[in-house]
Design a protein around this motif. Structure first.
Motif, mmCIF file in Angstrom:
data_model
loop_
_atom_site.group_PDB
_atom_site.id
_atom_site.type_symbol
_atom_site.label_atom_id
_atom_site.label_comp_id
_atom_site.label_asym_id
_atom_site.label_seq_id
_atom_site.Cartn_x
_atom_site.Cartn_y
_atom_site.Cartn_z
ATOM 1 N N PRO A 95 0.663 -1.252 0.025
ATOM 2 C CA PRO A 95 -0.086 0.126 0.038
ATOM 3 C C PRO A 95 0.738 1.216 -0.059
ATOM 4 O O PRO A 95 0.384 2.221 -0.282
ATOM 5 C CB PRO A 95 -0.733 -0.337 1.313
ATOM 6 C CG PRO A 95 -0.018 -1.008 2.057
ATOM 7 C CD PRO A 95 0.572 -2.039 1.332
ATOM 8 N N THR A 96 2.267 1.213 0.269
ATOM 9 C CA THR A 96 2.971 2.356 0.336
ATOM 10 C C THR A 96 3.708 2.488 -1.037
ATOM 11 O O THR A 96 4.368 3.623 -1.347
ATOM 12 C CB THR A 96 4.073 2.198 1.409
ATOM 13 O OG1 THR A 96 5.022 1.214 0.934
ATOM 14 C CG2 THR A 96 3.596 2.029 2.771
ATOM 15 N N ALA A 97 3.584 1.491 -1.745
ATOM 16 C CA ALA A 97 4.400 1.645 -3.401
ATOM 17 C C ALA A 97 3.428 2.385 -4.463
ATOM 18 O O ALA A 97 2.433 1.673 -4.807
ATOM 19 C CB ALA A 97 4.626 0.423 -3.778
ATOM 20 N N ASN A 98 3.410 3.722 -4.537
ATOM 21 C CA ASN A 98 2.625 4.364 -5.325
ATOM 22 C C ASN A 98 1.262 4.201 -5.455
ATOM 23 O O ASN A 98 0.474 3.717 -6.209
ATOM 24 C CB ASN A 98 2.981 4.241 -6.905
ATOM 25 C CG ASN A 98 2.391 5.178 -7.964
ATOM 26 O OD1 ASN A 98 2.049 6.118 -7.423
ATOM 27 N ND2 ASN A 98 2.445 4.737 -9.230
ATOM 28 N N PRO A 99 0.406 4.264 -4.265
ATOM 29 C CA PRO A 99 -1.006 3.844 -3.957
ATOM 30 C C PRO A 99 -1.887 4.656 -4.762
ATOM 31 O O PRO A 99 -3.127 4.253 -4.864
ATOM 32 C CB PRO A 99 -1.101 3.766 -2.436
ATOM 33 C CG PRO A 99 -0.228 5.113 -2.012
ATOM 34 C CD PRO A 99 1.103 4.822 -3.164
ATOM 35 N N GLY A 100 -1.649 5.736 -5.437
ATOM 36 C CA GLY A 100 -2.405 6.823 -5.959
ATOM 37 C C GLY A 100 -3.104 7.788 -5.035
ATOM 38 O O GLY A 100 -3.171 9.001 -5.515
ATOM 39 N N THR A 101 -2.815 7.519 -4.056
ATOM 40 C CA THR A 101 -3.598 8.561 -2.776
ATOM 41 C C THR A 101 -2.938 8.303 -1.562
ATOM 42 O O THR A 101 -2.806 6.997 -1.181
ATOM 43 C CB THR A 101 -5.236 8.639 -2.846
ATOM 44 O OG1 THR A 101 -5.300 9.388 -1.565
ATOM 45 C CG2 THR A 101 -5.688 7.100 -2.807
ATOM 46 N N MET A 102 -2.432 9.229 -0.518
ATOM 47 C CA MET A 102 -2.006 8.937 0.531
ATOM 48 C C MET A 102 -2.978 8.497 1.495
ATOM 49 O O MET A 102 -2.585 7.933 2.597
ATOM 50 C CB MET A 102 -1.282 10.315 0.925
ATOM 51 C CG MET A 102 -2.104 11.413 1.229
ATOM 52 S SD MET A 102 -1.218 12.979 1.901
ATOM 53 C CE MET A 102 -0.351 13.396 0.760
#
Length: 349
Positions: A190-197
């Motif tokens: 979920p921390t690898a370029n998830p699209g939104t923080m």
């Protein structure tokens, strides 16, 4: 051509001095009697007085105008509440709002900023559809700015309290007695370029509450694409390999819609056989049967809070549960209780 109504006209009608009229109409009436204030306001209303904005700007250095620049908020139905929240507070403070949409194009973003600067706006609201860090914000250093649904260095940032929402979803199921819980929608990383923080924060809240309750998920189904298909395929896979599931946590409402379909095909009823809880509160969540219990994204409140901060008003006074952490202002995601959660079948007498 009709003559413009002036302060002198209001003074003559109300019987007050021009200085008193000016103080009242500029909301600086602290030492003026309530009777005089009422008389001046009534006279101004009867005469149809409106302030000369150009003169006010020369006198105060302010245009009573705010800028709202977004990537796609203005054209997205789901987030249009943010715009309404901004306008609601702005109107209460007699502020105009100039709006620009950039459709994620850097050139249009830069052009919008330049255009707002040329109009000498008093402050900037930068709205994002997908929460992220803005690397560079070219805003005059002497003017206030707020980022809504995102962050920028040195600028107040308004975000939904996703960690608390994740915790609330788990705690709600636990309150009903659920322990065999499945989760659908965790990205592999979920921390690898998830699209939104917001994605890692939401999942972190879910994991924290599970750990605090002494629980681990009975099963999970990964999926970076939070659409109905993920919920449908995930629920089918989990039901086929894991028995005893009494509740699903869906990463968002669209995933939950797919879970509903899979449960229906398996002859399982919501919530008498399996409960479902989710996040976002999309419009369809209130129309499907049974209504989906979900944590609502507080777009309207985020817009309200951003405008309040620009206008030096404390959002804590009007929005319950606001938390502040550094430059971040976290807006609570309210639990919308409908009919998709009940006690597990085994716990019913």
């Amino acid at each position: 051509m009709a003559r413009r109504i002036t302060l002198a006209d209001v003074a003559e009608r109300s019987g007050a001095s021009k200085a008193t009229v000016s103080l009242v109409l500029n909301s600086k009436e602290a030492r003026i009697s309530p009777e005089t204030v009422e008389r001046v306001k009534k006279a101004a209303q009867e005469l149809g007085y409106s302030p000369n904005q150009a003169a006010q700007t020369l006198r105060t250095g302010k245009t009573n105008t705010l800028a709202f620049i977004s990537d796609e908020v203005l054209t997205t139905r789901f987030a249009s509440a943010m715009t309404h929240g901004i306008l609601e507070v702005a109107e209460r403070h007699a502020q105009m709002v100039l709006m620009a949409e950039t459709e994620h194009q850097p050139s249009r973003w830069a052009k919008a900023l330049d255009s707002m600067k040329s109009r000498q706006v008093d402050g900037y609201i930068l709205g994002l559809m997908r929460a992220r860090d803005l690397e560079k914000v070219d805003i005059p250093t002497n003017q206030p700015a707020v980022v809504v649904n995102g962050r920028a260095t040195g600028i107040a940032s308004i975000l939904p309290n996703e960690v608390a929402a994740g915790q609330a979803a788990v705690n709600y199921l636990v309150k009903y007695g659920h322990r065999e819980i499945a989760f659908i929608g965790r990205p592999e990383d979920p921390t690898a370029n998830p699209g939104t923080m917001n994605i890692p924060r939401r999942i972190a809240g879910v994991d924290q509450a599970m750990a605090a309750a002494g629980l681990t998920f009975a099963d999970e189904y990964e999926g970076i694409l939070w659409e109905s298909e993920t919920g449908y395929e995930g629920a089918k896979a989990i039901l086929a390999r894991t028995s005893g599931i009494t509740a699903f946590i869906a990463a968002n409402d669209r995933v939950a819609f797919g879970i509903y379909r899979a449960l229906h095909e398996q002859g399982l009823a919501v919530p008498s056989d399996v409960s479902v809880i989710s996040f976002d509160d999309e419009e369809l969540a209130s129309y499907i049967h049974p209504g989906l219990t979900t944590l609502r994204l507080p777009y309207a409140e985020m817009g309200q809070a951003a405008t309040q901060i620009l206008l030096q008003e404390d959002p804590v006074q009007l929005i319950d549960g606001v938390e502040a952490s550094g430059n971040e202002v976290l807006i609570p995601m309210p639990l919308i209780e409908r009919s998709s959660v009940a006690a597990p079948p085994s716990s019913r007498s």
